[in-house]
Design an enzyme around this catalytic site. Structure first.
Site, PDB file in Angstrom:
ATOM      1  N   GLN A  37      66.816  42.783  68.454  1.00 22.96           N
ATOM      2  CA  GLN A  37      65.254  42.804  67.232  1.00 22.96           C
ATOM      3  C   GLN A  37      65.947  41.928  65.984  1.00 22.96           C
ATOM      4  OE1 GLN A  37      65.574  48.030  67.726  1.00 22.96           O
ATOM      5  NE2 GLN A  37      67.386  47.037  68.337  1.00 22.96           N
ATOM      6  N   HIS A  75      62.033  40.793  68.789  1.00 22.40           N
ATOM      7  CA  HIS A  75      61.056  40.554  67.342  1.00 22.40           C
ATOM      8  C   HIS A  75      60.063  39.403  67.080  1.00 22.40           C
ATOM      9  CE1 HIS A  75      62.251  45.499  67.519  1.00 22.40           C
ATOM     10  NE2 HIS A  75      61.435  45.160  67.723  1.00 22.40           N
ATOM     11  N   CYS A 121      43.579  28.634  64.026  1.00 14.18           N
ATOM     12  CA  CYS A 121      44.158  28.037  65.055  1.00 14.18           C
ATOM     13  C   CYS A 121      45.023  28.581  66.286  1.00 14.18           C
ATOM     14  CB  CYS A 121      43.991  26.963  65.147  1.00 14.18           C
ATOM     15  SG  CYS A 121      46.021  26.501  64.458  1.00 14.18           S
ATOM     16  N   CYS A 131      47.631  26.369  57.228  1.00 15.09           N
ATOM     17  CA  CYS A 131      48.223  25.191  58.109  1.00 15.09           C
ATOM     18  C   CYS A 131      47.229  24.394  57.781  1.00 15.09           C
ATOM     19  CB  CYS A 131      47.769  26.428  59.563  1.00 15.09           C
ATOM     20  SG  CYS A 131      47.505  25.497  60.787  1.00 15.09           S
ATOM     21  N   THR A 136      71.947  49.249  65.503  1.00 14.11           N
ATOM     22  CA  THR A 136      70.682  49.741  65.719  1.00 14.11           C
ATOM     23  C   THR A 136      70.718  51.137  66.238  1.00 14.11           C
ATOM     24  OG1 THR A 136      68.196  49.415  67.245  1.00 14.11           O
ATOM     25  CG2 THR A 136      70.773  49.232  68.413  1.00 14.11           C
ATOM     26  N   SER A 137      69.873  51.379  65.237  1.00 14.51           N
ATOM     27  CA  SER A 137      68.732  53.095  64.733  1.00 14.51           C
ATOM     28  C   SER A 137      68.597  53.731  65.990  1.00 14.51           C
ATOM     29  CB  SER A 137      68.188  53.291  63.933  1.00 14.51           C
ATOM     30  OG  SER A 137      67.160  52.868  63.817  1.00 14.51           O
ATOM     31  N   ASN A 174      78.192  51.493  66.304  1.00 17.36           N
ATOM     32  CA  ASN A 174      77.633  52.382  65.268  1.00 17.36           C
ATOM     33  C   ASN A 174      77.975  52.849  64.191  1.00 17.36           C
ATOM     34  OD1 ASN A 174      74.982  53.178  63.439  1.00 17.36           O
ATOM     35  ND2 ASN A 174      73.737  52.098  64.985  1.00 17.36           N
ATOM     36  N   PRO A 175      77.995  52.228  62.691  1.00 22.43           N
ATOM     37  CA  PRO A 175      79.357  54.126  62.137  1.00 22.43           C
ATOM     38  C   PRO A 175      78.708  54.989  61.810  1.00 22.43           C
ATOM     39  CG  PRO A 175      77.777  52.457  61.055  1.00 22.43           C
ATOM     40  CD  PRO A 175      77.575  51.686  62.235  1.00 22.43           C
ATOM     41  N   GLU A 176      77.411  55.338  62.849  1.00 24.50           N
ATOM     42  CA  GLU A 176      76.426  57.091  62.274  1.00 24.50           C
ATOM     43  C   GLU A 176      75.997  56.441  64.285  1.00 24.50           C
ATOM     44  OE1 GLU A 176      75.760  57.860  59.399  1.00 24.50           O
ATOM     45  OE2 GLU A 176      76.096  56.728  58.337  1.00 24.50           O
TER      46      GLU A 176
HETATM   47  P1  OAD Z   1      67.967  50.256  61.649  1.00 26.86           P
HETATM   48  O1  OAD Z   1      67.920  49.544  59.647  1.00 26.86           O
HETATM   49  O2  OAD Z   1      66.518  51.162  61.971  1.00 26.86           O
HETATM   50  O3  OAD Z   1      69.057  50.750  61.883  1.00 26.86           O
HETATM   51  C1  OAD Z   1      70.614  49.666  61.520  1.00 26.86           C
HETATM   52  C2  OAD Z   1      71.887  50.475  62.398  1.00 26.86           C
HETATM   53  O4  OAD Z   1      72.718  49.942  61.824  1.00 26.86           O
HETATM   54  C3  OAD Z   1      71.592  52.086  61.934  1.00 26.86           C
HETATM   55  O5  OAD Z   1      72.076  52.864  62.619  1.00 26.86           O
HETATM   56  C4  OAD Z   1      72.974  51.925  61.232  1.00 26.86           C
HETATM   57  O6  OAD Z   1      73.695  53.152  61.050  1.00 26.86           O
HETATM   58  C5  OAD Z   1      74.070  50.538  61.861  1.00 26.86           C
HETATM   59  N1  OAD Z   1      74.815  50.013  60.571  1.00 26.86           N
HETATM   60  C6  OAD Z   1      74.726  49.921  59.801  1.00 26.86           C
HETATM   61  N2  OAD Z   1      75.782  48.872  59.548  1.00 26.86           N
HETATM   62  C7  OAD Z   1      76.372  48.721  60.452  1.00 26.86           C
HETATM   63  C8  OAD Z   1      77.282  47.834  60.841  1.00 26.86           C
HETATM   64  N3  OAD Z   1      77.758  47.336  60.071  1.00 26.86           N
HETATM   65  N4  OAD Z   1      77.353  47.440  61.973  1.00 26.86           N
HETATM   66  C9  OAD Z   1      76.884  48.577  62.947  1.00 26.86           C
HETATM   67  N5  OAD Z   1      75.837  48.720  62.898  1.00 26.86           N
HETATM   68  C10 OAD Z   1      75.621  49.517  61.731  1.00 26.86           C
HETATM   69  O7  OAD Z   1      67.100  48.903  62.817  1.00 26.86           O
HETATM   70  P2  OAD Z   1      66.843  48.673  63.560  1.00 26.86           P
HETATM   71  O8  OAD Z   1      67.571  48.727  64.812  1.00 26.86           O
HETATM   72  O9  OAD Z   1      67.585  47.009  64.130  1.00 26.86           O
HETATM   73  O10 OAD Z   1      61.580  45.136  63.312  1.00 26.86           O
HETATM   74  O11 OAD Z   1      65.440  48.562  63.648  1.00 26.86           O
HETATM   75  C11 OAD Z   1      64.557  48.184  64.742  1.00 26.86           C
HETATM   76  C12 OAD Z   1      63.830  47.053  64.167  1.00 26.86           C
HETATM   77  O12 OAD Z   1      63.085  48.220  63.040  1.00 26.86           O
HETATM   78  C13 OAD Z   1      63.484  45.835  63.328  1.00 26.86           C
HETATM   79  O13 OAD Z   1      63.628  45.120  63.702  1.00 26.86           O
HETATM   80  C14 OAD Z   1      62.248  45.903  62.292  1.00 26.86           C
HETATM   81  C15 OAD Z   1      62.388  47.663  62.405  1.00 26.86           C
HETATM   82  O14 OAD Z   1      60.858  47.607  61.644  1.00 26.86           O
HETATM   83  C16 OAD Z   1      60.930  44.223  63.063  1.00 26.86           C
HETATM   84  O15 OAD Z   1      61.098  44.158  62.686  1.00 26.86           O
HETATM   85  C17 OAD Z   1      59.153  43.979  64.056  1.00 26.86           C
END
Ligand code: OAD
Length: 235
Positions: free
Chosen positions: A98, A116, A127, A144, A184-185, A209-211
């Site tokens: 993502q 993404h 264009c 552009c 990822t959350s 994930n830490p959470e």
């Molecule tokens: P989030 O910010 O929603 O989630 C980040 C996750 O990473 C959380 O669950 C944290 O607990 C975890 N985290 C933090 N530090 C970490 C570490 N060192 N190692 C492992 N995990 C860790 O980010 P995404 O899930 O990527 O969309 O969010 C999804 C999408 O929402 C993104 O791609 C973006 C955003 O809007 C677009 O840009 C289109």
């Protein structure tokens, strides 16, 4: 738990991985929803929707250009490197991300599905031409050659994913023996739907994930910690 997860990775012939912003956290790039995350301090409506961009493209571009500068100064982490190593060991490996920062490419991963988009591409609203644009943009908002307004090549809320991306991701997940979900959350769809899909398809799902997330109770292995530490330990 870690040893059992290591065994699952070791035994798998086909692996798919889903990464999110947490994998780049240790490269110094903020996440979106954690403490200090982008969406804690900024209105996504202004920065990540077509309507917000149309209202004030300069404001949005100043934010994207600042992000681009931060990413350019960052280095891939041990977590990115571990995924490169894993890909080398396997005949079938798909990295579904993502993240738009390009750090998986810079680390050396090859078979990447960017759900993404990519912050290093720009696309013309007039264009439709798309091109890669590394380095600082000289003019904000950028234009552009045809005179049209350029937008960042990332997916915004309410938009379709890049053509074919989710189909490639679904096929990779359905055919994988193990599915690693890191940083990822799991709150943004359709990316998050790959996790229940993997569970239904019978893959061993390993979450890092830490959470906890909504899926932590359902996956085979929920490893609590930072991906730059745990991903290398999994290999
Ligand atoms: P989030 O910010 O929603 O989630 C980040 C996750 O990473 C959380 O669950 C944290 O607990 C975890 N985290 C933090 N530090 C970490 C570490 N060192 N190692 C492992 N995990 C860790 O980010 P995404 O899930 O990527 O969309 O969010 C999804 C999408 O929402 C993104 O791609 C973006 C955003 O809007 C677009 O840009 C289109």
């Amino acid at each position: 738990m870690l040893q059992a997860a290591r065994n699952a990775v070791h035994d798998a012939r086909r692996i798919a991985v889903l990464t999110g912003a947490g994998v780049s956290a240790e490269s110094g790039i903020p996440t979106f929803r954690s403490n200090g995350g982008f969406w804690r301090n900024n209105r996504f409506e202004d920065l990540a929707t077509p309507q917000g961009f149309a209202r004030d493209p300069l404001f949005a571009w100043q934010w994207y250009e600042e992000r681009r500068r931060g990413i350019a100064a960052a280095q891939p982490s041990a977590g990115h490197a571990a995924l490169v190593e894993l890909e080398k060991r396997l005949a079938e490996f798909t990295l579904i991300t993502q993240n738009v920062d390009g750090l998986h490419d810079r680390a050396g991963s090859k078979n990447i599905v960017k759900l993404h988009g990519d912050i290093w591409t720009v696309r013309c609203l007039a264009c439709g031409v798309e091109r890669t644009e590394h380095g600082e943009l000289t003019e904000l908002p950028p234009r552009c050659a045809c005179g049209g307004l350029l937008r960042p090549g990332v997916v915004w809320f309410g938009e379709q994913l890049p053509e074919g991306a989710i189909e490639r991701a679904i096929t990779a997940v359905q055919t994988s023996d193990a599915f690693i979900v890191a940083g990822t959350s799991a709150q943004v769809y359709p990316a998050a739907s790959l996790i229940p899909l993997a569970l239904e398809s019978g893959a061993q799902v390993i979450e890092i994930n830490p959470e906890t997330t909504d899926f932590s109770g359902e996956v085979a292995f929920s490893l609590r910690g930072n991906s730059a530490v745990i991903l290398p330990q999994l290999l």
